[in-house]
Enzyme design. Structure first.
Site, short mmCIF file in Angstrom:
data_model
loop_
_atom_site.label_atom_id
_atom_site.label_comp_id
_atom_site.label_asym_id
_atom_site.label_seq_id
_atom_site.Cartn_x
_atom_site.Cartn_y
_atom_site.Cartn_z
N LYS A 67 1.29 -5.46 15.42
CA LYS A 67 -0.10 -5.38 15.90
C LYS A 67 -1.03 -5.00 14.75
O LYS A 67 -2.12 -5.56 14.62
CB LYS A 67 -0.22 -4.38 17.05
N LYS A 135 -10.17 1.34 12.86
CA LYS A 135 -8.99 2.23 12.91
C LYS A 135 -7.74 1.44 12.53
O LYS A 135 -6.94 1.89 11.71
CB LYS A 135 -8.84 2.83 14.30
#
Length: 183
Positions: A67, A135
């Site tokens: 991811k 992030k």
């Protein structure tokens, strides 16, 4: 997963690739790792929510690392698109034309088709909030550093996202990174 296994349980991580619309449409992509039997037992539910499931073995963390790599690559593409829109505008060209040229050629992608027009219109309803995109960029750059693998393009893209966050674009869609490129 160790705590779960220590209590006799089984564990499967299943982060997803996809945002609000893919979730609503049931076309998420599951990036899984952990106990294969849990994956097998969950197939019907995963198929109801997604269009694909990938399994990265019993080493929990594989799905999360994938991811990060996927979101890092997306962030780089969004940052490049943002800089292209901003440069086009700065030179006096119509950024709508820029997006159309991209959509007609080898650079055509759903990302260009969705984020490009939003950047041109300066409309950023959150699908994937900029703060979350940044992030993931930060974590991917750190992962590269941890592996002794500097990710120069990702690091530069992360800096553009950080500038957009500093400008208060955290809660807007990640396409709002273009506002940092426009300055």
């Amino acid at each position: 997963s160790e705590a779960v296994h220590g209590q006799g349980g089984r564990f499967l991580e299943a982060p997803v690739s996809g945002s609000k619309k893919p979730a609503a449409d049931g076309v998420l992509i599951f990036l899984t790792a952990g106990d294969a039997d849990v994956l097998e037992a969950s197939k019907v539910e995963l198929e109801a929510m997604g269009k694909a499931t990938h399994f990265y073995g019993d080493n929990v963390g594989g799905g999360t690392r994938m991811k990060l790599v996927v979101n890092m690559t997306m962030g780089i593409q969004i940052a490049a698109l943002a800089e292209g829109v901003a440069l086009c505008e700065a030179t006096g060209l119509d950024s709508n034309d820029f997006v159309e040229v991209l959509k007609e050629g080898a650079m055509s992608s759903p990302l260009v088709a969705i984020k490009g027009p939003a950047m041109v219109k300066r409309e950023y309803p959150p699908q994937f909030p900029l703060e979350h995109a940044q992030k993931d960029m930060r974590f991917a750059v750190q992962l590269g550093d941890d592996l002794g693998m500097p990710l120069a393009v990702a690091a530069a893209s992360n800096e553009l996202f950080k500038r957009a966050r500093a400008a208060g674009k955290d809660k807007e869609d990640c396409g709002a990174v273009v506002e940092a490129a426009r300055k």
